[in-house]
Design a protein around this motif. Structure first.
Motif, PDB file in Angstrom:
ATOM      1  N   SER A   7     103.747   8.345  17.840  1.00  0.00           N
ATOM      2  CA  SER A   7     102.690   9.358  17.761  1.00  0.00           C
ATOM      3  C   SER A   7     101.497   9.060  18.663  1.00  0.00           C
ATOM      4  CB  SER A   7     102.206   9.485  16.312  1.00  0.00           C
ATOM      5  OG  SER A   7     101.705   8.242  15.849  1.00  0.00           O
ATOM      6  N   LYS A   8     101.642   8.103  19.588  1.00  0.00           N
ATOM      7  CA  LYS A   8     100.503   7.703  20.417  1.00  0.00           C
ATOM      8  C   LYS A   8     100.861   7.753  21.897  1.00  0.00           C
ATOM      9  CE  LYS A   8      97.251   3.868  21.130  1.00  0.00           C
ATOM     10  NZ  LYS A   8      96.900   2.482  20.726  1.00  0.00           N
ATOM     11  N   SER A   9      99.981   8.365  22.684  1.00  0.00           N
ATOM     12  CA  SER A   9     100.141   8.357  24.140  1.00  0.00           C
ATOM     13  C   SER A   9      99.499   7.091  24.684  1.00  0.00           C
ATOM     14  CB  SER A   9      99.483   9.590  24.767  1.00  0.00           C
ATOM     15  OG  SER A   9     100.173  10.766  24.415  1.00  0.00           O
ATOM     16  N   GLN A  10     100.264   6.302  25.438  1.00  0.00           N
ATOM     17  CA  GLN A  10      99.743   5.037  25.937  1.00  0.00           C
ATOM     18  C   GLN A  10     100.573   4.546  27.113  1.00  0.00           C
ATOM     19  OE1 GLN A  10     100.978   3.076  22.070  1.00  0.00           O
ATOM     20  NE2 GLN A  10     101.424   1.400  23.492  1.00  0.00           N
ATOM     21  N   GLU A  11      99.952   3.698  27.936  1.00  0.00           N
ATOM     22  CA  GLU A  11     100.690   3.084  29.030  1.00  0.00           C
ATOM     23  C   GLU A  11     101.575   1.974  28.493  1.00  0.00           C
ATOM     24  OE1 GLU A  11     100.118   0.839  33.339  1.00  0.00           O
ATOM     25  OE2 GLU A  11      98.377   1.138  32.035  1.00  0.00           O
ATOM     26  N   LEU A  12     102.771   1.872  29.052  1.00  0.00           N
ATOM     27  CA  LEU A  12     103.674   0.764  28.751  1.00  0.00           C
ATOM     28  C   LEU A  12     103.490  -0.259  29.865  1.00  0.00           C
ATOM     29  CD1 LEU A  12     106.814   2.814  27.635  1.00  0.00           C
ATOM     30  CD2 LEU A  12     104.905   1.986  26.242  1.00  0.00           C
ATOM     31  N   VAL A 116     104.442   9.421  26.309  1.00  0.00           N
ATOM     32  CA  VAL A 116     103.752  10.630  25.862  1.00  0.00           C
ATOM     33  C   VAL A 116     104.065  10.840  24.384  1.00  0.00           C
ATOM     34  CG1 VAL A 116     103.437  13.101  26.222  1.00  0.00           C
ATOM     35  CG2 VAL A 116     103.980  11.608  28.165  1.00  0.00           C
ATOM     36  N   ALA A 117     103.020  10.955  23.576  1.00  0.00           N
ATOM     37  CA  ALA A 117     103.195  11.060  22.129  1.00  0.00           C
ATOM     38  C   ALA A 117     104.001  12.300  21.745  1.00  0.00           C
ATOM     39  CB  ALA A 117     101.834  11.100  21.443  1.00  0.00           C
ATOM     40  N   HIS A 118     104.814  12.149  20.710  1.00  0.00           N
ATOM     41  CA  HIS A 118     105.535  13.288  20.145  1.00  0.00           C
ATOM     42  C   HIS A 118     104.566  14.151  19.335  1.00  0.00           C
ATOM     43  CE1 HIS A 118     108.736  10.453  21.062  1.00  0.00           C
ATOM     44  NE2 HIS A 118     109.638  11.395  20.858  1.00  0.00           N
ATOM     45  N   ARG A 119     104.879  15.414  19.242  1.00  0.00           N
ATOM     46  CA  ARG A 119     104.085  16.312  18.409  1.00  0.00           C
ATOM     47  C   ARG A 119     104.634  16.280  16.986  1.00  0.00           C
ATOM     48  NH1 ARG A 119     104.390  21.651  19.616  1.00  0.00           N
ATOM     49  NH2 ARG A 119     102.204  22.097  19.188  1.00  0.00           N
ATOM     50  N   MET A 141      99.849  13.391  30.666  1.00  0.00           N
ATOM     51  CA  MET A 141     100.356  13.426  32.036  1.00  0.00           C
ATOM     52  C   MET A 141      99.213  13.263  33.035  1.00  0.00           C
ATOM     53  SD  MET A 141     103.695  13.950  31.676  1.00  0.00           S
ATOM     54  CE  MET A 141     104.563  14.968  32.857  1.00  0.00           C
ATOM     55  N   TYR A 142      98.081  13.895  32.743  1.00  0.00           N
ATOM     56  CA  TYR A 142      96.927  13.794  33.636  1.00  0.00           C
ATOM     57  C   TYR A 142      96.427  12.349  33.702  1.00  0.00           C
ATOM     58  CZ  TYR A 142      92.438  14.916  35.785  1.00  0.00           C
ATOM     59  OH  TYR A 142      91.366  14.966  36.634  1.00  0.00           O
ATOM     60  N   GLU A 143      96.312  11.709  32.546  1.00  0.00           N
ATOM     61  CA  GLU A 143      95.814  10.330  32.520  1.00  0.00           C
ATOM     62  C   GLU A 143      96.751   9.387  33.260  1.00  0.00           C
ATOM     63  OE1 GLU A 143      94.453   6.822  29.378  1.00  0.00           O
ATOM     64  OE2 GLU A 143      95.099   8.775  28.628  1.00  0.00           O
ATOM     65  N   VAL A 180     109.116   8.965  27.912  1.00  0.00           N
ATOM     66  CA  VAL A 180     108.632   7.880  28.773  1.00  0.00           C
ATOM     67  C   VAL A 180     108.851   8.290  30.221  1.00  0.00           C
ATOM     68  CG1 VAL A 180     108.916   5.479  29.482  1.00  0.00           C
ATOM     69  CG2 VAL A 180     109.080   6.091  27.066  1.00  0.00           C
ATOM     70  N   ILE A 181     107.788   8.224  31.024  1.00  0.00           N
ATOM     71  CA  ILE A 181     107.873   8.666  32.412  1.00  0.00           C
ATOM     72  C   ILE A 181     107.028   7.743  33.281  1.00  0.00           C
ATOM     73  CG2 ILE A 181     105.929  10.278  32.184  1.00  0.00           C
ATOM     74  CD1 ILE A 181     107.459  12.165  34.093  1.00  0.00           C
ATOM     75  N   GLU A 182     107.469   7.551  34.519  1.00  0.00           N
ATOM     76  CA  GLU A 182     106.684   6.766  35.469  1.00  0.00           C
ATOM     77  C   GLU A 182     106.056   7.688  36.501  1.00  0.00           C
ATOM     78  OE1 GLU A 182     107.007   3.116  38.708  1.00  0.00           O
ATOM     79  OE2 GLU A 182     108.579   4.627  38.608  1.00  0.00           O
ATOM     80  N   PHE A 183     104.781   7.451  36.778  1.00  0.00           N
ATOM     81  CA  PHE A 183     104.098   8.097  37.892  1.00  0.00           C
ATOM     82  C   PHE A 183     103.851   7.031  38.951  1.00  0.00           C
ATOM     83  CE2 PHE A 183     103.264  10.946  34.438  1.00  0.00           C
ATOM     84  CZ  PHE A 183     103.328  12.198  35.014  1.00  0.00           C
ATOM     85  N   PHE A 184     104.281   7.332  40.171  1.00  0.00           N
ATOM     86  CA  PHE A 184     104.186   6.371  41.266  1.00  0.00           C
ATOM     87  C   PHE A 184     103.473   7.034  42.433  1.00  0.00           C
ATOM     88  CE2 PHE A 184     106.251   4.400  45.084  1.00  0.00           C
ATOM     89  CZ  PHE A 184     105.621   3.178  44.982  1.00  0.00           C
TER      90      PHE A 184
END
Length: 213
Positions: A7-12, A116-119, A141-143, A180-184
């Motif tokens: 339930s939490k959006s955070q960087e891995l 990205v946290a689940h709803r 996604m923006y962060e 879980v997604i990577e932005f590069f």
């Protein structure tokens, strides 16, 4: 494998560091090969990731580019450490950069693997049958993009560059768990040439239609 809170959006951060380190290894080996050939730099660099079928947690990182040598033996184009510079610019863009009075210093990059946290179930029921923005997805996604871009800018500042050109942002999940997604973020840090080019000698921009894939 690192897991995030449902339930939490955070960087891995463990995955972010692993992805960055793997790309750095691939880049350093490419530079070593170019240095052994006597190249002053590498242009058209491509970084690719391939999943290996014998283990779902294994990824292969490949760095490939074209080594170039200054026609008159000028060493001023090399990186700060004396090795070949790196650039993801194409040959055409590299030519345009030089004729605009700038030179590449090195490729700079930033990586952020983000969960990205689940709803919640009640949130899902509340928006059922409606067209609405998923604000938690948008914010996450923006962060994540901002973190990747900031890290790329930090590398450029460390290289004492005046800017970054040819910036591209890639997204990928690489077969990880859902959400879980990577932005590069990647680009070429640049500096002015040692000899300033008069503005009237810089060619006017023209429209170019690329026929590359």
């Amino acid at each position: 494998m690192q897991y995030g809170s449902w339930s939490k959006s955070q960087e891995l951060d463990v995955l972010s560091k692993a992805m960055y380190h793997a790309r750095e290894l691939a880049m350093s080996r490419m530079r070593a090969e170019a240095a052994a050939m006597g190249a002053d730099g590498i242009v058209g660099v491509k970084l690719t990731i391939k999943r290996l079928e014998w283990d779902e947690h294994l990824l292969e990182f490949i760095a490939i580019g074209t080594g170039v040598v200054h026609g008159e033996g000028h060493k001023g184009f090399r990186a700060h450490d004396g090795g070949p510079f790196t650039s993801d610019l194409s040959g055409q863009d590299f030519w345009s950069l030089l004729h605009s009075g700038y030179r590449p210093v090195e490729m700079v990059m930033g990586s952020c693997v983000y969960h990205v946290a689940h709803r919640g179930m009640m949130s899902g029921f509340g928006t059922m049958g409606r067209n609405v923005e998923m604000e938690n997805f948008t914010a996450a996604m923006y962060e994540a993009r901002e973190i990747a871009i900031e890290r790329m800018q930090f590398e450029a500042a460390a290289a004492k560059a005046e800017g970054v050109v040819g910036v591209d942002i890639h997204e990928g999940s690489h077969g990880w768990q859902t959400h879980v997604i990577e932005f590069f973020a990647i680009g070429t840090a640049v500096l002015p040439l040692d000899q300033e080019i008069a503005p009237e000698k810089i060619a006017d921009p023209i429209m170019v239609l690329s026929v590359n894939d």
